[in-house]
Design a protein around this motif. Structure first.
Motif, PDB file in Angstrom:
ATOM      1  N   LEU B 152       0.848  -1.153   0.102  1.00 53.29           N
ATOM      2  CA  LEU B 152      -0.162  -0.097  -0.170  1.00 53.29           C
ATOM      3  C   LEU B 152       0.983   1.203  -0.012  1.00 53.29           C
ATOM      4  CD1 LEU B 152      -2.607  -0.907   2.555  1.00 53.29           C
ATOM      5  CD2 LEU B 152      -2.837  -1.350   0.087  1.00 53.29           C
ATOM      6  N   PHE B 153       0.637   2.264  -0.734  1.00 53.97           N
ATOM      7  CA  PHE B 153       1.484   3.463  -0.989  1.00 53.97           C
ATOM      8  C   PHE B 153       0.259   4.533  -1.332  1.00 53.97           C
ATOM      9  CE2 PHE B 153       1.523   1.015  -4.848  1.00 53.97           C
ATOM     10  CZ  PHE B 153       1.102   2.032  -5.591  1.00 53.97           C
ATOM     11  N   LYS B 157       4.680   4.589  -5.455  1.00 52.22           N
ATOM     12  CA  LYS B 157       5.193   3.484  -4.607  1.00 52.22           C
ATOM     13  C   LYS B 157       6.379   4.035  -3.484  1.00 52.22           C
ATOM     14  CE  LYS B 157       5.819  -1.359  -5.113  1.00 52.22           C
ATOM     15  NZ  LYS B 157       5.715  -2.502  -6.069  1.00 52.22           N
ATOM     16  N   CYS B 159       6.033   6.534  -1.453  1.00 53.69           N
ATOM     17  CA  CYS B 159       5.496   7.184  -0.336  1.00 53.69           C
ATOM     18  C   CYS B 159       4.820   6.268   0.513  1.00 53.69           C
ATOM     19  CB  CYS B 159       4.216   8.245  -1.157  1.00 53.69           C
ATOM     20  SG  CYS B 159       4.914   9.324  -2.144  1.00 53.69           S
ATOM     21  N   VAL B 160       5.555   5.340   1.226  1.00 48.35           N
ATOM     22  CA  VAL B 160       5.247   4.665   2.263  1.00 48.35           C
ATOM     23  C   VAL B 160       4.435   5.235   3.654  1.00 48.35           C
ATOM     24  CG1 VAL B 160       6.139   2.721   3.367  1.00 48.35           C
ATOM     25  CG2 VAL B 160       7.431   3.127   1.534  1.00 48.35           C
TER      26      VAL B 160
END
Lengths: 344, 233
Positions: B152-153, B157, B159-160
């Motif tokens: 999930l981001f 991708k 942006c964790v």
């Protein structure tokens, strides 16, 4: 899609201190920054460190895919190997390549190229029998055994013309950020003219730099990796990826500032559930051990607390700390991570 | 089938919710798009296809966004991340040479061939997303969010999230909103603006972010939203 059988993720929380460096430049040559928790932080973009990891993987001998428009040549050579005549190889490879790419680069592994050539052989290298839809189907099947292209599995691939050949990246990188506030510093320099006739410098200039303790977050989705590589390749992939993470350092301004600092501390967690990075929203203040000791303490505190708060949703299976016990090498860390995954 | 209110919390140092990008300039809206949030739910479900039926159902549900900034600082400008694709590779190394973008004829581009890209990010914001939805689809979403199939981001991708995204299901909107406001308060965050669907009092914006079809051939339709400012400085 059985949730229970899904392989876990590996999360790498890494702290790494660099002295005077400019690891990743923006368009005016200054070190990249971001504002977090109200303070400016040093930043190295995800793309930047990922590129270094990709190069490090290759140098450590991992077998890589090739990103090329010349798939035709690849197919051609494979067809010849399988016994096609020059004329047959030429026509078959031309046709198959046309079906997969026009103006784009195709990221392909050599075992995939072999698979395409085998398909041509099944059709007796008769170009007329190679049908468009079937070629795409071959591409779809050939993706699974792409064991010789670790970078495709780790960083993903997009094939605009044959979407079935797309591979979702298994690795994910956050932008590395300094755990503390920084302000970029300026290095003023002059250069002298060797054939000087008048006193004074011949050239003046300035370079921006900073020094920072970076927090890096990287996660590896093993289920995704398994979908691409198959289960057999996983154990070795974990080793190669971890080693590359350990070795790779961004290349910007390395000849003048040489920032070759290794990991200082790492928390490597194997877990299930939603991945979580550490925000370092409160900028770390420097103490006895500079920024590093304070950052290690802050990272440990945060993860311990988060684990408790998330309860069962954290889903921790194993957790390893590297960097404080001098008898615990990176090799040992990697083998223990591999062991905890139960991969043979 | 009763109505439920699903609360999601999207927080990370950097987020990026693209809605109108062209070529090397990857932009972001000031807040999560509907396609972005539904994409996130699909990621949790492990659904990578067109998802037409699922989207038809979810796109009809009302989505509201509350945007929170840190209490002690003014809202930050977007971060512009400069990146060059294909620069600094060794031309004589076959493998490295292949990582450099070429012209459509496969030749070297004039002046080297590095491609400049600008990627925009939202800095230091947290968003509460409230979905007014039917109970059954909500229950499915909750199961998926608790044990997501794919990463999930928050928009990109890289942006964790720094927080668990799923924050509860409530019987009424007020209850759900109160829970979001409480969470913001615990985190010393202030409500900066909110985004409601339809034309209301405030700034009305037309967005092409309602997904009709995901997968390879993505299709979207328009919706109008109203952005209401809550802090005037």
């Amino acid at each position: 899609m059985n949730a229970k059988e899904k392989l876990p993720i590996i999360e790498y929380h890494i702290l790494q201190s660099f002295p005077v460096t400019c690891l990743n430049r923006d368009d005016v040559g200054a070190p990249k920054t971001a504002i977090i928790g109200g303070y400016t932080r040093a930043r190295v973009s995800s793309q930047c460190w990922k590129r270094s990891v990709r190069l490090a993987l290759r140098n450590s001998g991992a077998r890589m895919g090739i990103r090329t428009k010349k798939v035709e040549t690849l197919f051609h050579d494979e067809c010849i190997k399988l016994g096609a005549s020059e004329e047959q190889a030429k026509r078959c490879s031309e046709l198959m390549a046309k079906e997969l790419v026009d103006d784009t680069l195709l990221f392909i592994s050599s075992s995939e190229a072999t698979r395409f050539a085998e398909f041509a052989k099944e059709k007796l290298f008769d170009a007329k029998q190679l049908e468009g839809k079937e070629i795409i189907k071959v591409g779809k099947k050939a993706v699974a055994p792409a064991i010789d292209a670790l970078d495709i599995a780790l960083f993903g691939r997009m094939v605009a013309k044959a979407a079935d050949m797309n591979v979702e990246a298994a690795a994910s990188f956050s932008h590395a950020i300094s755990t503390h506030k920084i302000s970029n510093d300026i290095d003023f320099f002059t250069a002298l003219d060797d054939l000087q006739e008048e006193p004074g410098s011949a050239h003046m200039g300035s370079l921006e730099f900073n020094s920072a303790t970076y927090y890096r977050y990287v996660s590896l989705d093993l289920e995704q990796l398994k979908d691409t590589l198959g289960k057999e390749g996983l154990k070795e992939a974990v080793r190669q990826f971890s080693e590359a993470l350990f070795i790779a350092i961004p290349q910007a301004r390395q000849t003048t500032q040489s920032g070759a600092s290794p990991w200082e501390y790492a928390n490597v967690t194997v877990r299930k559930g939603q991945r979580l990075q550490v925000p370092f929203e409160t900028a770390v203040k420097r103490g006895e051990g500079g920024y590093l000791a304070a950052s290690i303490a802050a990272l440990k505190d945060y993860l311990t607390k988060k684990k408790k708060l998330c309860g069962s949703l954290y889903g921790e299976l194993a957790c390893f700390e590297w960097g404080e016990d001098e008898n615990y090498s990176i090799d040992k860390l990697i083998s223990e991570v591999q062991e905890s995954l139960g991969l043979s | 089938m009763g109505k439920s209110f699903l609360l999601l919390w999207l927080e990370a140092p950097l987020q990026s919710w693209g809605h109108d990008s062209k070529f090397g300039r990857r932009d972001t809206l000031d807040f999560p798009t509907k396609s972005g949030v539904l994409g996130l739910l699909c990621s949790a479900r492990g659904a990578g296809g067109p998802e037409r039926e699922w989207l038809a159902q979810w796109s009809a549900f009302d989505m509201r966004v509350l945007a929170f900034r840190p209490e002690k600082q003014a809202r930050l400008p977007l971060l512009r991340d400069f990146h060059m694709v294909g620069s600094g590779y060794d031309l004589d190394d076959l493998w490295q040479n292949l990582l450099i973008p070429k012209t459509s004829e496969g030749k070297r581009a004039v002046g080297g061939g590095s491609k400049l890209t600008y990627r925009y990010y939202i800095q230091d914001m947290a968003f509460a997303v409230i979905f007014e939805a039917n109970s059954d689809p909500v229950n499915d979403a909750v199961t998926a969010l608790r044990n997501p199939h794919w990463d999930l981001f928050l928009g990109r991708k890289t942006c964790v999230p720094t927080e668990l995204i799923f924050r509860g299901v409530f019987d009424s909107f007020d209850e759900c909103e109160r829970s979001a406001l409480n969470l913001a308060q615990e985190k010393n965050r202030k409500l900066e603006f909110s985004v409601v669907e339809g034309v209301n009092e405030g700034e009305v914006v037309t967005l092409n972010d309602v997904p009709v079809q995901f997968g390879v051939d993505k299709k979207y339709r328009d919706r109008r939203v109203t952005v209401k400012r809550h802090i005037f400085e």
